[in-house]
Design a protein around this motif. Structure first.
Motif, short mmCIF file in Angstrom:
data_model
loop_
_atom_site.label_atom_id
_atom_site.label_comp_id
_atom_site.label_asym_id
_atom_site.label_seq_id
_atom_site.Cartn_x
_atom_site.Cartn_y
_atom_site.Cartn_z
N GLU A 151 -23.44 -13.04 19.56
CA GLU A 151 -23.28 -13.51 20.93
C GLU A 151 -23.90 -14.90 21.12
N THR A 152 -24.80 -15.28 20.25
CA THR A 152 -25.41 -16.60 20.36
C THR A 152 -24.36 -17.71 20.22
N TRP A 165 -25.40 -8.00 16.50
CA TRP A 165 -24.66 -8.37 17.73
C TRP A 165 -25.29 -9.55 18.45
N ASP A 166 -26.61 -9.60 18.44
CA ASP A 166 -27.31 -10.64 19.17
C ASP A 166 -26.99 -12.02 18.59
N GLY A 167 -26.99 -12.09 17.24
CA GLY A 167 -26.62 -13.34 16.59
C GLY A 167 -25.17 -13.71 16.89
#
Lengths: 334, 471
Positions: free
Chosen positions: A58-59, A54-56
């Motif tokens: 949202e980047t 998820w973090d990637g």
């Protein structure tokens, strides 16, 4: 030989936003569907299916924002004040759902709170993105290098419909993602949800598509004038093709096909918006070339982007490959 | 009374509030990511399980802090547009590409490898996993580099021209990136991040030494942190001094405010240790000062004349009281850190590093000191830049979005509520994680006689840890 740097950058920003929409789309979708899966075990699996990526995903949103400021500063400086409220709402939604990925595992008593934060935050973020999209499609007045509209211009029946459309559409991406990543009962229910979300998404796309041409003379001309009217025939046909593949994939119990078909639907919807917009960056006010930063800025960042974006895609692909296959409920580091 | 809160003031409060929350997490994650890389490298090299245990222990804390950093960072990347749109339009061509490079070179690197670092040990094996950890750490450092380049450019702008629309046009990118204050600012910030993390790790180690839980792991944490304090704190004070000299050269008004020099001093300026700035009368009350020392520090000459704020028009004064105090808080904490570093060296020499309870208690109290110092430092430099957003070029008052005060006020209140809820909970979870025993990966392997009581030095591994690791 000279390059049309603003046009190249418009294409790159468009790609970044599309990458964001489909990637964060499915993990926001998992959050949107959260309330429909009351079992703790199901929720753990759903969360773990997106936790490593998820973090990637949202980047890409940060690239969309940071990149827009770099290469289309005037668009950034006029669109964001115009969409002030939906953007703040989106940010707050993203805060709640983002921290839920870690907090949820750190407490038993408070778990229901972070379940709620994940579901409500995801839904709020998706709805706010849809509102912002709708408001952008309606057009943003710009005078003297600044937003020239009122503070509630973003809120219209049209933007509410696009808001709902995005929530439903992300739900579809989330459901087909779960079909691909999970086993058993959870996957079964995701299949049923995917079918429902599919019909709802296509209905919403239809309403928005029919409404859009009547918002701005430019859009009407684009969709019903020659030769661009060809798209008016091709795009809906391709949409039907995706729907067919999606439903067939569900019926044939294929894991990956429904997700790919859902991505196809999103890409087509996105292309449709792109066709309407071109050559505007801020519809009816600023073209790609009006909004662009000076060539010195565009060239400097382009040199890096041409090298770095393929590298990013390569290691992002690697990260997805590492976590390929169905989610093992026993796995996770918590 | 609310008339005083116009949109500019509210937008400044909002920016100060959100950026202050945000800076906490990078300061922690820059240091912690490097620490994790060192721990994993030591594990691979020495094959000592204590390093893997510590790695897994700090990894979960890193994940929570990193999540908070990500979400508060997304807010920052959109706030330039929502509240400071005129600034974005004008400075975007210079600042934007720097932030674009941050995303391309750092954010994706961190995000791409974070998943593998947190969840991938069993899928990729230890060596690739170490690579992932190192990439996350590298990402945090690259990120700091670009952000400090952008911020430094706003402090000491260089390498640009201005076009007819009032936009800053990049003329020389190496002059923009390597602007006059960038090397000092980057060094000072990265060292601050390392010190901040060292004091958190040290406090956690000291806490477990005091409670006599997991002595070997606690010792390793505490000892590593105290080496860091002893070595880096003096380097940081030296780097801070160089940074100050650089600021005097390029932003003299900021240094005048930091030092409290309302008046010029012809024949050598005193160093004001303490005092209460009185902005109305433009003087420092109750000043405790050492004659000529300020001239000695800033000019390396006891009698060098030093200009004061009286040489600068009133409307270009930065707010003296805030900077005067925040600077003193930062410096005091820096010297306290140096003191603990020296104390720990003395205890090491006396072989009482693991037993000196007063050192441990002090270290626990100093746990959050780094965050306070980082915040004070940023307040000093950012408030000291006022009344400009781009020093000497663009006034803050001319950077604001065409926006109504209620919109900014409402979003400010929303952010305050959300941040306190969300980051309050996060801080609580991090403290709880730190209070637990560092986890054992394979408790069944830990065989050994049970420890009798707290005093008898038992074997490094005891059965107790395995049973209690998930309290």
């Amino acid at each position: 030989m000279t390059f049309d740097l603003p046009l190249i950058w418009a294409a790159i920003i468009a790609f970044a936003v599309l990458a964001y929409v489909i990637l964060d789309g499915f993990d926001l979708g998992v959050g949107i569907l959260f309330p429909l899966f009351p079992e703790k075990h199901d929720r753990d699996v759903m969360m773990n299916s997106v936790a490593p990526v998820w973090d990637g995903n949202e980047t890409w949103l940060v690239l969309g924002g940071g990149g827009l400021m770099a290469v289309f500063p005037l668009a950034y400086a006029t669109v964001l004040p115009a969409l002030y409220a939906p953007i703040i709402a989106m940010l707050i939604g993203l805060i709640f759902r983002g921290v839920a990925f870690e907090y949820r595992w750190r407490t038993r008593r408070g778990e229901f709170l972070w379940n709620w934060a994940f579901a409500a935050g995801s839904t709020l973020a998706a709805f706010a993105q849809g509102l912002a999209l709708g408001a952008l499609v309606q057009g943003i007045p710009v005078e003297d290098r600044a937003y020239a509209g009122g503070w509630w211009d973003w809120l219209t029946p049209f933007s509410i419909v696009t808001g709902i459309a995005i929530v439903v559409g992300y739900g579809l991406l989330g459901a087909t993602w779960l079909v691909m990543k999970t086993h058993g009962d959870l996957a079964e229910r995701a299949r049923r949800l995917a079918v429902r979300c599919c019909f709802a998404t296509v209905a919403a796309m239809g309403i928005v598509s029919l409404w859009t041409p009547f918002l701005e003379p430019v859009y009407l001309e684009r969709w019903f004038g020659w030769p661009t009217a060809i798209f008016s025939v091709i795009v809906p046909l391709l949409v039907l093709g995706c729907v067919y593949l999606l439903l067939k994939g569900i019926r044939d119990r294929r894991d990956v096909q429904p997700f790919i078909a859902a991505l196809g639907l999103f890409v087509l919807g996105y292309i449709g918006i792109g066709i309407s917009f071109y050559p505007y960056m801020v519809p009816a006010s600023l073209t790609i070339w009006d909004a662009a930063a000076p060539d010195e800025s565009l060239a400097f960042l382009l040199a890096g982007a041409l090298v770095l974006v393929p590298i990013i895609l390569a290691y992002t692909g690697y990260a997805y490959w590492v976590f390929r296959g169905k989610v093992d409920p026993e796995e996770g580091y918590h | 009374m609310f008339e005083a809160f116009d949109a500019t003031v509210l937008a400044r409060i909002q920016f100060a509030f959100t950026v202050s929350f945000h800076i906490i997490f990078p300061a922690f994650s820059i240091g912690l990511a490097s620490y994790l890389t060192v721990l994993e490298a030591l594990w691979l090299w020495k094959k000592d399980e204590v390093y893997l245990e510590l790695f897994n222990f700090w990894k979960t804390i890193f994940a929570v802090a990193f999540g908070m950093g990500v979400v508060s960072g997304i807010v920052m990347s959109y706030q330039f547009g929502t509240n400071w749109s005129v600034f974005s339009d004008k400075a975007g061509p210079v600042i934007g590409p720097l932030m674009g490079y941050e995303v391309l070179t750092a954010f994706f690197l961190e995000a791409g490898f974070l998943g593998i670092m947190l969840f991938g040990m069993n899928r990729v094996g230890p060596r690739l996993h170490f690579l992932a950890t190192a990439m996350v750490a590298l990402g945090t450092l690259i990120s700091a580099t670009w952000i400090l380049a952008a911020n430094s450019w706003m402090q000491t702008p260089a390498g640009f021209s201005i076009n007819e629309a009032g936009q800053f046009i990049p003329a020389d990118w190496s002059a923009i990136i390597f602007n006059p204050s960038f090397p000092y600012r980057l060094t000072h910030m990265v060292l601050a991040a390392y010190l901040t993390t060292a004091f958190v790790v040290g406090a956690c180690g000291a806490w477990h030494l005091l409670r006599k839980t997991a002595p070997r792991r606690a010792h390793t944490m505490f000892s590593m942190a105290m080496w860091m304090a002893a070595i880096v704190a003096p380097i940081q004070i030296f780097a801070g001094d160089l940074h100050g000299l650089n600021t005097l050269e390029h932003q003299p008004a900021k240094v005048m405010a930091m030092e409290g020099h309302y008046q010029s001093h012809e024949g050598g300026a005193p160093l004001i240790l303490f005092g209460v700035p009185n902005p109305a009368e433009k003087r420092i009350e109750y000043a405790v000062e050492i004659p000529k020392l300020s001239s000695l520090i800033l000019k390396h000459d006891l009698n060098a004349p030093l200009a004061g704020l009286d040489t600068i028009p009133d409307e270009l004064h930065p707010p003296v009281s805030i900077i005067f105090w925040s600077f003193r808080v930062m410096v005091a904490i820096g010297f306290a850190m140096l003191g603990i570093g020296i104390w720990s060296l003395w205890c090491r020499y006396r072989r009482t590093l693991d037993t000196n309870a007063w050192l441990h208690r002090t270290a626990v109290l100093m746990g959050p000191a780094g965050f306070v110092a980082v915040l004070s430092g940023w307040i000093t430099t950012e408030v000291g830049r006022q009344p400009y957003t781009i020093y000497g070029q663009l006034l803050t008052a001319n950077s604001i979005s065409p926006i109504e005060a209620p919109a900014v006020g409402f979003s400010l209140v929303a952010f305050i509520i959300v941040y306190f809820l969300v980051f309050g909970a996060g801080t609580f979870y991090i403290l709880r994680l730190m209070g637990r025993l560092p986890r054992d990966p394979m408790p069944e392997l830990e065989e050994g006689p049970l420890r009798t009581a707290g005093i008898t030095p038992g074997p490094a591994h005891t059965k107790l840890h395995g049973d209690h690791h998930d309290l």
